[in-house]
Design a protein around this motif. Structure first.
Motif, short mmCIF file in Angstrom:
data_model
loop_
_atom_site.label_atom_id
_atom_site.label_comp_id
_atom_site.label_asym_id
_atom_site.label_seq_id
_atom_site.Cartn_x
_atom_site.Cartn_y
_atom_site.Cartn_z
N LYS A 112 0.81 -1.22 0.00
CA LYS A 112 0.00 0.00 0.00
C LYS A 112 0.84 1.27 0.00
O LYS A 112 0.29 2.37 -0.05
CB LYS A 112 -0.91 0.01 1.24
CG LYS A 112 -1.78 -1.23 1.41
CD LYS A 112 -2.87 -1.28 0.36
CE LYS A 112 -3.74 -2.52 0.56
NZ LYS A 112 -4.42 -2.55 1.86
N LEU A 113 2.16 1.14 0.07
CA LEU A 113 3.01 2.31 0.22
C LEU A 113 2.85 3.29 -0.93
O LEU A 113 2.68 4.50 -0.71
CB LEU A 113 4.48 1.88 0.34
CG LEU A 113 5.51 3.02 0.42
CD1 LEU A 113 5.23 3.93 1.61
CD2 LEU A 113 6.93 2.45 0.52
N ALA A 114 2.91 2.81 -2.18
CA ALA A 114 2.83 3.71 -3.33
C ALA A 114 1.54 4.52 -3.30
O ALA A 114 1.55 5.75 -3.51
CB ALA A 114 2.94 2.91 -4.63
N ASP A 115 0.42 3.87 -3.01
CA ASP A 115 -0.85 4.59 -2.95
C ASP A 115 -0.88 5.59 -1.81
O ASP A 115 -1.36 6.73 -1.97
CB ASP A 115 -2.01 3.60 -2.79
CG ASP A 115 -2.26 2.77 -4.04
OD1 ASP A 115 -1.82 3.19 -5.13
OD2 ASP A 115 -2.88 1.70 -3.92
N ASP A 116 -0.35 5.20 -0.65
CA ASP A 116 -0.39 6.08 0.51
C ASP A 116 0.48 7.32 0.35
O ASP A 116 0.19 8.37 0.96
CB ASP A 116 0.05 5.32 1.77
CG ASP A 116 -1.06 4.45 2.33
OD1 ASP A 116 -2.12 4.33 1.68
OD2 ASP A 116 -0.87 3.88 3.43
N LEU A 117 1.52 7.23 -0.45
CA LEU A 117 2.38 8.40 -0.63
C LEU A 117 1.64 9.54 -1.32
O LEU A 117 2.05 10.70 -1.21
CB LEU A 117 3.64 8.02 -1.43
CG LEU A 117 4.64 7.12 -0.68
CD1 LEU A 117 5.86 6.82 -1.55
CD2 LEU A 117 5.08 7.74 0.64
N THR A 118 0.54 9.24 -1.98
CA THR A 118 -0.25 10.32 -2.59
C THR A 118 -0.87 11.22 -1.52
O THR A 118 -1.26 12.36 -1.81
CB THR A 118 -1.37 9.74 -3.48
OG1 THR A 118 -2.24 8.92 -2.68
CG2 THR A 118 -0.78 8.89 -4.61
N ASN A 119 -0.96 10.73 -0.28
CA ASN A 119 -1.51 11.54 0.80
C ASN A 119 -0.62 12.73 1.16
O ASN A 119 -1.07 13.64 1.87
CB ASN A 119 -1.72 10.68 2.06
CG ASN A 119 -2.72 9.57 1.85
OD1 ASN A 119 -3.63 9.69 1.03
ND2 ASN A 119 -2.56 8.47 2.58
N TRP A 120 0.63 12.71 0.67
CA TRP A 120 1.56 13.77 1.01
C TRP A 120 1.65 14.84 -0.08
O TRP A 120 2.57 15.66 -0.09
CB TRP A 120 2.94 13.18 1.31
CG TRP A 120 2.88 12.30 2.52
CD1 TRP A 120 2.79 10.95 2.54
CD2 TRP A 120 2.83 12.72 3.87
NE1 TRP A 120 2.70 10.48 3.84
CE2 TRP A 120 2.73 11.56 4.67
CE3 TRP A 120 2.87 13.96 4.51
CZ2 TRP A 120 2.64 11.61 6.06
CZ3 TRP A 120 2.80 14.02 5.89
CH2 TRP A 120 2.69 12.85 6.65
N SER A 121 0.68 14.85 -0.96
CA SER A 121 0.62 15.89 -1.99
C SER A 121 0.58 17.27 -1.35
O SER A 121 -0.20 17.51 -0.40
CB SER A 121 -0.63 15.69 -2.85
OG SER A 121 -0.73 16.71 -3.82
N GLY A 122 1.45 18.16 -1.82
CA GLY A 122 1.51 19.51 -1.27
C GLY A 122 2.31 19.62 0.01
O GLY A 122 2.46 20.72 0.55
N LYS A 123 2.85 18.52 0.51
CA LYS A 123 3.62 18.52 1.74
C LYS A 123 5.12 18.34 1.43
O LYS A 123 5.51 17.93 0.34
CB LYS A 123 3.17 17.38 2.66
CG LYS A 123 1.69 17.40 3.00
CD LYS A 123 1.33 18.57 3.89
CE LYS A 123 -0.13 18.46 4.33
NZ LYS A 123 -0.52 19.61 5.20
#
Length: 609
Positions: A269-280
């Protein structure tokens, strides 16, 4: 204990070798043809940048036959190159087929070889999960400069071609008690969170399994010789962690230990979860991470802040609890080590034993402590000419007898729950020649210089390296490996960011850092000599009239140096006193733990020079 039981930790079967390159190189080239690629880059490192790999990730060995812990290969359609450093000059020629691979010094650079050997228009693939971004930037520049194209691949062609690839490890995870760690993982997470905020970042990507193990006070069993679980993690500025690993590895007890500020998610799930850091803004270590991590974060719209892993330095500066545990581990390990040195000086002098016998004997003694968790690396057991391979791995095809008139070099270490050991001793089998004694004494003088040095706060290991080499240099000699590496506590036997070597290093030595002290000399085809103790940095308060804060080293390893190899005429009075004082400490601290025969031998082995 039976040899079969011992070999659950260390085996001596022949692994690697030219036959692997002969068999597997055509399979890889077939897969490259299918992908319409002209070449492929193969580092030793896996997705976790570990030194020791699970069998599942031994891609370089599969393709080339090379089993060393540092190296790389480039495979093209009609030619290939194998890159190794000075530690493996002899080993690579024994394991990698010279008709299939050119031998190239790793120090000369993979990028330089690519620039000189690629043809215009060629397409070279790489697995972005296996290369740090800094290395790929240099390689991309070289490939582009040659008129070729570097292509990032989603699937590693070796993984496709490797038909009988071992399964991925699923080792159980255990808790490292706070009493041994010195801090709870909540305290550690809070400290790292503050460091992230101080760097004006929102989070840090932690890709080194050793950093994750230290941060969360966990140890695993996915990798031989190092108690790690294969994982990635993200920690935010509030100290909250998402741990990406196989959840089946963690028991309910471990989940309870982690609490509600550490969530566990399957690594897929790591690749998908990294999208949560958009703008960070996310900190990523450009050395220990892979190019894939940066690629994924940038694609998700995050800002990547290239900085050292925020866990690396706190992990290197051991707590008082960790230092106490390490002292205990070394005193415990000294007993089997001295029992082994006694055996070498008595029974093994018969010439009836070989390198494997010796490695098994040492491991048997360590098992007898009842506390051994694993070896900290595969024992380097080198007799005669094999000792000249500074990172030699003994196996059934190469083992030599401990023959009279030779030197025997043994570099070994143990993993205990409270500490990690690493020690090298060189002993004569029969009578040593005067030349052997002179070379040993030069190495000893360098070892002593690094043990007793006092140095200003802010000094790096590269500032000290020449001290250990100076006696050898004056004789026109040197060695092709670093002088000292960092060591973990029930973690990796090789860790950074500190080190002592010729290679420039900007990380200052600080109190609590453990480093090895291991100068050596290797006479190709004849013998190897190395003397290694572990020591940690401490404040030097014993300098009368000193005007600046100074640091020094405290020695952890307790085992005799071989007096028969010391030419006392070559030593200064201060050097002789150092040896006598060190030996007196060994007798005082370890003598009472030994049986009568070994204790009597130790008294003779440690008699004043």
């Amino acid at each position: 204990m039976s040899q079969t039981a011992i070999q659950t930790i260390q085996t001596f079967d022949v692994v690697g070798g030219p036959q692997m390159g002969r068999a597997n190189l055509p399979l890889l080239r077939g897969e490259l043809n299918r992908l319409e690629l002209d070449g492929f880059l193969i580092p030793h490192e896996d997705e976790y940048n570990n030194e020791y790999l699970p069998a599942h990730n031994e891609r370089l060995m599969w393709a080339t036959g090379f089993t060393g812990s540092a190296g790389a290969a480039v495979v093209l359609g009609d030619r290939a190159a194998m890159f190794t450093d000075g530690r493996y000059t002899l080993q690579v020629r024994a394991q990698v087929e010279g008709a299939l691979f050119d031998y190239v010094r790793l120090e000369d650079g993979i990028d330089k070889w690519l620039r000189n050997n690629l043809r215009e228009g060629e397409k070279i693939g790489f697995d972005p999960k296996l290369h740090p971004p800094k290395a790929i930037a240099a390689i991309r520049k070289a490939v582009t400069g040659a008129g070729a194209e570097l292509i990032s691949l989603e699937t590693n062609p070796i993984d496709t071609a490797w038909a009988d690839r071992p399964a991925a490890p699923k080792g159980a995870v255990v808790i490292q008690p706070d009493a041994l760690a010195g801090k709870s993982h909540a305290e550690k997470r809070a400290d790292i969170g503050r460091a992230i905020a101080h760097a004006n970042a929102d989070a840090a990507m932690i890709t080194a399994p050793a950093s994750i193990a230290w941060l969360l006070n966990l140890r695993g069993s996915d990798v031989r010789c190092t108690p790690l679980m294969l994982a990635n993690a993200v920690i935010d500025a509030e100290g909250r962690v998402t741990l990406y690993t196989d959840p089946d590895k963690l028991s309910d007890t471990v989940h309870a230990h982690l609490g509600n500020e550490v969530s566990v998610t399957d690594e897929t799930k790591l690749a998908d979860d990294l999208t949560n850091w958009s703008g960070k803004t996310v900190m990523v270590d450009p050395v220990t991470s892979s190019a894939w991590h940066s690629q994924q974060l940038k694609a998700a719209g995050a800002t990547v802040l290239a900085q050292q892993d925020p866990v690396a330095l706190p992990k290197a500066k051991k707590s008082q609890a960790e230092l106490r545990g390490t002292e205990t581990a070394h005193r415990r390990d000294a007993v089997p080590l001295i029992r082994f040195l006694h055996w070498l000086d008595t029974e093994a002098q018969s010439g009836e034993y070989d390198e494997i016998d010796a490695a098994v004997k040492l491991e048997t003694f360590r098992h007898a402590t009842g506390e051994l968790k694993d070896l900290s690396f595969e024992t380097i057991s080198g007799a005669g000419s094999n000792g000249a391979h500074c990172h030699y791995r003994v196996n059934t095809a190469t083992t030599l007898p401990l023959a009279p008139g030779t030197l025997y070099l043994v570099d070994s270490g143990a993993q205990y729950v409270d500490g990690t050991t690493d020690v090298t001793r060189t002993v004569p089998i029969g009578n040593a020649t005067q030349t052997m004694r002179e070379h040993y004494t030069l190495v000893l003088q360098g070892h002593i210089a690094l043990a007793v040095v006092r140095f200003p706060v802010g000094t790096t290991g590269s500032n000290l390296d020449a001290l250990a080499r100076h006696p050898l240099w004056q004789a026109g000699l040197d060695y092709d490996h670093g002088t000292g590496h960092g060591v973990g506590v029930f973690l990796g036997v090789h860790e950074g960011p500190q080190r002592i070597s010729k290679t420039p290093n900007t990380v200052a030595l600080e109190p609590g850092m453990i480093v090895s002290n291991e100068p050596g000399f290797y006479k190709e085809g004849e013998y190897g000599i190395r003397i290694e103790n572990l020591q940690y940095v401490t404040e030097a308060t014993d300098i009368p009239g000193g005007e600046r804060p100074m640091l020094g080293f405290h020695t952890l390893t307790l085992a005799p140096l071989h007096r028969a190899l010391i030419d006392t005429d070559m030593l200064t009075r201060a050097e002789r006193q150092y040896v006598d004082d060190y030996h007196a400490r060994v007798i005082k601290e370890i003598g009472p733990e030994l049986d009568e025969n070994v204790s009597a031998w130790l008294s003779e082995a440690c008699a004043p020079l």
